[in-house]
Scaffold this motif. Sequence first.
Motif, PDB file in Angstrom:
ATOM      1  N   LEU A  17      29.414  35.967  75.091  1.00 27.52           N
ATOM      2  CA  LEU A  17      29.138  35.383  73.779  1.00 27.52           C
ATOM      3  C   LEU A  17      30.224  35.839  72.817  1.00 27.52           C
ATOM      4  N   ALA A  18      30.751  34.893  72.032  1.00 25.43           N
ATOM      5  CA  ALA A  18      31.861  35.231  71.137  1.00 25.43           C
ATOM      6  C   ALA A  18      31.817  34.423  69.853  1.00 25.43           C
ATOM      7  N   LYS A  19      32.224  35.057  68.789  1.00 26.67           N
ATOM      8  CA  LYS A  19      32.491  34.388  67.512  1.00 26.67           C
ATOM      9  C   LYS A  19      33.536  35.221  66.790  1.00 26.67           C
ATOM     10  N   ASP A  20      34.701  34.622  66.563  1.00 24.80           N
ATOM     11  CA  ASP A  20      35.807  35.300  65.886  1.00 24.80           C
ATOM     12  C   ASP A  20      36.136  36.636  66.552  1.00 24.80           C
ATOM     13  N   GLU A  23      30.872  49.420  77.989  1.00 26.69           N
ATOM     14  CA  GLU A  23      31.421  50.140  76.845  1.00 26.69           C
ATOM     15  C   GLU A  23      31.375  49.213  75.635  1.00 26.69           C
ATOM     16  N   GLY A  24      30.569  49.576  74.641  1.00 28.26           N
ATOM     17  CA  GLY A  24      30.444  48.787  73.426  1.00 28.26           C
ATOM     18  C   GLY A  24      31.355  49.318  72.348  1.00 28.26           C
ATOM     19  N   SER A  66      37.766  42.359  77.006  1.00 23.55           N
ATOM     20  CA  SER A  66      36.483  42.022  77.610  1.00 23.55           C
ATOM     21  C   SER A  66      36.689  41.215  78.891  1.00 23.55           C
ATOM     22  N   ILE A  67      37.518  40.185  78.820  1.00 27.79           N
ATOM     23  CA  ILE A  67      37.787  39.348  79.992  1.00 27.79           C
ATOM     24  C   ILE A  67      38.459  40.159  81.094  1.00 27.79           C
ATOM     25  N   LEU A  68      39.433  40.978  80.741  1.00 25.72           N
ATOM     26  CA  LEU A  68      40.132  41.778  81.752  1.00 25.72           C
ATOM     27  C   LEU A  68      39.186  42.740  82.478  1.00 25.72           C
ATOM     28  N   SER A  69      38.090  43.120  81.833  1.00 26.63           N
ATOM     29  CA  SER A  69      37.143  44.039  82.462  1.00 26.63           C
ATOM     30  C   SER A  69      36.212  43.357  83.458  1.00 26.63           C
ATOM     31  N   ILE A  70      36.192  42.037  83.465  1.00 24.26           N
ATOM     32  CA  ILE A  70      35.273  41.319  84.362  1.00 24.26           C
ATOM     33  C   ILE A  70      36.016  40.354  85.286  1.00 24.26           C
ATOM     34  N   ASP A 110      32.816  41.958  72.425  1.00 24.25           N
ATOM     35  CA  ASP A 110      33.291  43.292  72.042  1.00 24.25           C
ATOM     36  C   ASP A 110      32.805  44.360  73.013  1.00 24.25           C
ATOM     37  N   GLU A 111      32.406  43.941  74.209  1.00 26.83           N
ATOM     38  CA  GLU A 111      31.972  44.871  75.244  1.00 26.83           C
ATOM     39  C   GLU A 111      32.928  44.821  76.438  1.00 26.83           C
ATOM     40  N   ILE A 112      33.030  45.940  77.122  1.00 29.64           N
ATOM     41  CA  ILE A 112      33.892  46.059  78.294  1.00 29.64           C
ATOM     42  C   ILE A 112      33.051  46.622  79.435  1.00 29.64           C
TER      43      ILE A 112
END
Length: 174
Positions: free
Chosen positions: A8-11, A164-165, A19-23, A82-84
Amino acid sequence: FMISTIILAKDEEINLRKSILSILFSDEIIVIDNGSEDATTLVAKKYHARVIDMRHTNDFSELRNRGLQEAKSDWVLFIDADEIVSNELSSEILQELINPKFSQYYLKRRDHWWGRILKYGEIHSAYTKGFIRLIKKGNGTWKGSVHEVVCSTDSYGRFENFIEGKYRAKQGEL
């Protein structure tokens, strides 16, 4: 097994890349964009994520349920932009899904603020218990417009490692 990850993302152009690199262990990445006015969608597309525009709602369950509906894999992981997902958690998830014991799993979140890990106060439950964030498709739906939860009567498991938040202070807030 295959895993779809819903973000989920907004701005979130600043946080989304990490975040994407972590998954990247996911077979499919879907970014549910909730009306970004920055380069969030461009970042998502740069990393080959499928973007779904959902600017018309502020209901977080609706956002997550749409991701669940769109996911093509048997297992669906939910994170925020904003989570990893830590390396330890990704290894734990992949090992568990070889022979899963449950149809849904709690993932703990470790929030950071000015270089410190937050463990107490309103985030204590996220640190110690976590939230259901990994589910087998078809075994639950999201309810609640804010502070949404998975509704399912299936049994659940827990992972030991963390998402990681990141706490972002508002401008002028210390």
